[in-house]
Design an enzyme around this catalytic site. Structure first.
Site, PDB file in Angstrom:
ATOM      1  N   GLY A 229     -13.188  89.704 -52.382  1.00 48.99           N
ATOM      2  CA  GLY A 229     -13.070  88.341 -52.879  1.00 48.99           C
ATOM      3  C   GLY A 229     -12.549  87.363 -51.845  1.00 48.99           C
ATOM      4  O   GLY A 229     -12.079  86.286 -52.191  1.00 48.99           O
TER       5      GLY A 229
ATOM      6  N   GLU B 230     -14.111  94.481 -38.094  1.00 46.67           N
ATOM      7  CA  GLU B 230     -15.543  94.551 -37.872  1.00 46.67           C
ATOM      8  C   GLU B 230     -15.954  93.533 -36.821  1.00 46.67           C
ATOM      9  O   GLU B 230     -15.335  92.472 -36.695  1.00 46.67           O
ATOM     10  CB  GLU B 230     -16.325  94.219 -39.145  1.00 46.67           C
ATOM     11  CG  GLU B 230     -16.254  95.223 -40.248  1.00 46.67           C
ATOM     12  CD  GLU B 230     -17.036  94.766 -41.464  1.00 46.67           C
ATOM     13  OE1 GLU B 230     -17.300  95.615 -42.323  1.00 46.67           O
ATOM     14  OE2 GLU B 230     -17.374  93.562 -41.563  1.00 46.67           O
TER      15      GLU B 230
ATOM     16  N   HIS C 274     -25.922  86.981 -46.897  1.00 46.65           N
ATOM     17  CA  HIS C 274     -25.243  87.967 -47.737  1.00 46.65           C
ATOM     18  C   HIS C 274     -26.244  88.376 -48.819  1.00 46.65           C
ATOM     19  O   HIS C 274     -26.545  87.607 -49.727  1.00 46.65           O
ATOM     20  CB  HIS C 274     -23.998  87.339 -48.361  1.00 46.65           C
ATOM     21  CG  HIS C 274     -23.135  88.313 -49.107  1.00 46.65           C
ATOM     22  ND1 HIS C 274     -21.770  88.359 -48.969  1.00 46.65           N
ATOM     23  CD2 HIS C 274     -23.435  89.283 -50.006  1.00 46.65           C
ATOM     24  CE1 HIS C 274     -21.274  89.304 -49.746  1.00 46.65           C
ATOM     25  NE2 HIS C 274     -22.271  89.875 -50.387  1.00 46.65           N
TER      26      HIS C 274
ATOM     27  N   ARG D 249     -19.186  98.047 -60.521  1.00 47.38           N
ATOM     28  CA  ARG D 249     -19.105  97.384 -61.824  1.00 47.38           C
ATOM     29  C   ARG D 249     -20.326  96.501 -61.992  1.00 47.38           C
ATOM     30  O   ARG D 249     -21.165  96.381 -61.104  1.00 47.38           O
ATOM     31  CB  ARG D 249     -17.854  96.510 -61.884  1.00 47.38           C
ATOM     32  CG  ARG D 249     -17.769  95.531 -60.708  1.00 47.38           C
ATOM     33  CD  ARG D 249     -16.652  94.528 -60.835  1.00 47.38           C
ATOM     34  NE  ARG D 249     -16.374  93.812 -59.602  1.00 47.38           N
ATOM     35  CZ  ARG D 249     -17.074  92.805 -59.117  1.00 47.38           C
ATOM     36  NH1 ARG D 249     -18.150  92.389 -59.776  1.00 47.38           N
ATOM     37  NH2 ARG D 249     -16.741  92.203 -57.997  1.00 47.38           N
TER      38      ARG D 249
ATOM     39  N   ARG E  21     -22.296  79.087 -60.563  1.00 50.03           N
ATOM     40  CA  ARG E  21     -21.054  79.402 -61.269  1.00 50.03           C
ATOM     41  C   ARG E  21     -20.303  78.090 -61.509  1.00 50.03           C
ATOM     42  O   ARG E  21     -19.921  77.408 -60.546  1.00 50.03           O
ATOM     43  CB  ARG E  21     -20.188  80.346 -60.439  1.00 50.03           C
ATOM     44  CG  ARG E  21     -20.855  81.656 -60.078  1.00 50.03           C
ATOM     45  CD  ARG E  21     -19.863  82.578 -59.390  1.00 50.03           C
ATOM     46  NE  ARG E  21     -20.491  83.784 -58.887  1.00 50.03           N
ATOM     47  CZ  ARG E  21     -19.823  84.837 -58.418  1.00 50.03           C
ATOM     48  NH1 ARG E  21     -18.491  84.801 -58.380  1.00 50.03           N
ATOM     49  NH2 ARG E  21     -20.455  85.899 -57.967  1.00 50.03           N
TER      50      ARG E  21
END
Length: 498
Positions: A164, A200, A208, A293, A339
């Site tokens: 997140g 990384e 993405h 999930r 969203r």
């Protein structure tokens, strides 16, 4: 099939699961905090149990209280939704130890994929490409420095125990590393109770892309294609599409095959998402993480494939085989989701809690609203500020964008500030329309929004300065003539800037 299921969540995802229960003839049981007593998901459920005060740690994250509520109401299974305890292996074990079914993957799979470092090791073992970097948590700042030197800057520091965007820092050079390392550690500890970091190599201007997978208890694993999730703020997605505007069947097949490999490697069951970073120029992709999930953005996959993922979760958890095979999966049309957050985009997306005094949701062909609020709902400061998801479907991406513009223009919310105006601008932005997307899209979009205002301000200042200079050079022959010369000189200079 289960007779009664407890939903260990709140808001729009709890409402979404309640609706799936209704279709399957399952009695839905809600849980709620004291702050959510009048919430929509509580009113829609057949039964509801208060599990504690407003603070999440004392209610929605209280494993004992949630399990006790399930047992007290006679529920046979628990659906965790997403967020809160959804990816908590201890919660999954507590549910099954209580003799209840957990509507999600096995706890062992959640543990492997819940740690970013162990997930990277699993990907390597499965032969799935990962972003170059560490597969173990960094032991010290010195190790971080040596590793960054080995791979070369820029690099990304990331929290090993969560996601997140929390505990994540982009580091451009060695001078920034110590500050970034210490800040990321502190943020990771506060968010996840674990300060472990890994490193990384930064993939510059990546897309993405995530792959939706589904597996049953008989070893069948399929993927349902990709979602484009590149439009993010603070490393959190705000707009998602299915399929990706790249819409490359061969790339979809290759990424889908790698996602299925990951799922098989950890004996996964149920719904999950494998996330990748994709180079828009080379088409090389790298495993990023797996979300064990249901994803927030699952509606766009449902709209394009026609499968009900929540319904499928119930069936698989009840012991049924997947109702479809890989050959059954088809992608028809294009879907886009926004969203809707109670946030102020003009103030760095600062939360905007309060009471919704007016609400008009869009309707019409190809429009879907997944909402957890209604008029007079209270948007609490205690929880995530997302109030709804607006998803649209069209036969083409262009048609979906047209439909999304119309739906956003119809959407009205008063009493709180929302991200609706921000989205109305994005869907009219030429970069978005042309699908020139990567994870830096919003930063560049904000720059494009500011630049015209700044350039106009610069022109106006230049006009005023030039006019003042002109007037000072003229003889003082009276107010009326001076004003006239001011106006004329200003107009002349401004016209030269057009």
């Amino acid at each position: 099939m289960f007779r009664k299921v407890l939903i260990a969540n709140r808001g729009e995802i709890a409402v979404r699961i309640i609706r799936a229960c209704r279709e399957l003839g399952i009695v839905p049981v809600a849980v709620y905090s004291e702050a959510d007593a009048e919430s929509l998901h509580v009113r829609m459920a057949d039964e509801a149990v208060c599990i504690g005060p407003a603070a999440s740690a004392q209610s929605y994250l209280n494993i004992e209280a949630v399990v006790a509520a399930a047992k007290a109401t006679g529920a046979e299974a628990v659906h965790p939704g997403y967020g809160f305890l959804a990816e908590n292996a201890s919660f999954a074990r507590a549910v099954t130890d209580a003799g209840l079914a957990f509507i999600g993957p096995p706890a062992a799979a959640m543990e492997i994929m819940g740690s970013k470092t162990s997930a990277r090791r699993a990907a390597v073992d499965a032969g799935v490409p990962i972003v170059p970097g560490t597969v173990e948590a960094l032991s010290s700042f010195e190790e971080a420095g040596n590793t960054a030197d080995k791979f070369g800057y820029p690099v990304m520091l990331k929290a090993a125990a969560g996601g997140g965007g929390k505990g994540m820092r982009l580091v451009a050079d060695a001078q920034e590393l110590r500050s970034a390392f210490e800040t990321a550690q502190a943020e990771a500890a506060a968010a996840f109770g674990d300060s472990s970091l890994y490193l990384e190599k930064a993939v510059e201007r990546p897309r993405h892309i995530e792959i939706q997978i589904f597996a049953d208890n008989e070893g069948h694993v399929v993927h349902l294609g990709e979602r484009e999730c590149s439009i993010q703020r603070r490393h959190q997605k705000v707009i998602e599409e299915c399929p990706s505007p790249i819409n490359d069947p061969d790339l979809r097949r290759r990424m889908g095959d790698e996602a299925v490999k990951i799922a098989r490697a950890v004996n996964y069951t149920g719904a999950g998402t494998v996330e990748f970073l994709l180079s828009d120029t080379t088409r090389e992709f790298y495993f990023l993480e797996m979300n064990t999930r249901l994803q927030v953005e699952h509606p766009v996959t449902e709209l394009v494939t026609g499968f009900d993922l929540v319904r499928e979760q119930f069936l698989v958890a009840a012991g049924a085989s997947l109702s479809f095979t890989q050959e059954d999966v088809r992608w028809t049309g294009h879907a886009i989701e926004c969203r809707i957050y109670a946030e102020d985009p003009a103030n760095n997306f600062f939360p905007s809690p309060g009471t919704i005094t007016h609400l008009q949701e869009p309707l019409g062909p190809g429009v879907r609203i997944d909402s957890g609020v209604r008029r007079l709902s209270e948007v609490s400061i205690h929880y995530d500020p997302m109030i709804a998801k607006l998803a649209v479907w069209g036969r083409t991406r262009d048609e979906a964008i047209d439909r999304l513009r119309r739906a956003l223009d119809e959407y009205e919310v008063s009493g709180i500030t929302t991200t609706l105006p921000f989205f109305r601008e994005i869907v009219r932005d030429q970069e978005f329309i042309s699908a020139r997307l990567d994870t830096g899209f919003i930063a560049r979009f904000n720059e494009r929004r500011v630049e015209p205002e700044q350039s106009q301000a610069d022109v106006d200042l230049a006009v005023i300065a030039a006019a003042l200079h002109y007037v000072k050079q003229q003889p003082q022959i009276g107010v009326q003539n001076s004003v006239s010369k001011w106006k004329l000189s200003g107009r002349e200079i401004k016209s030269n800037h057009r």
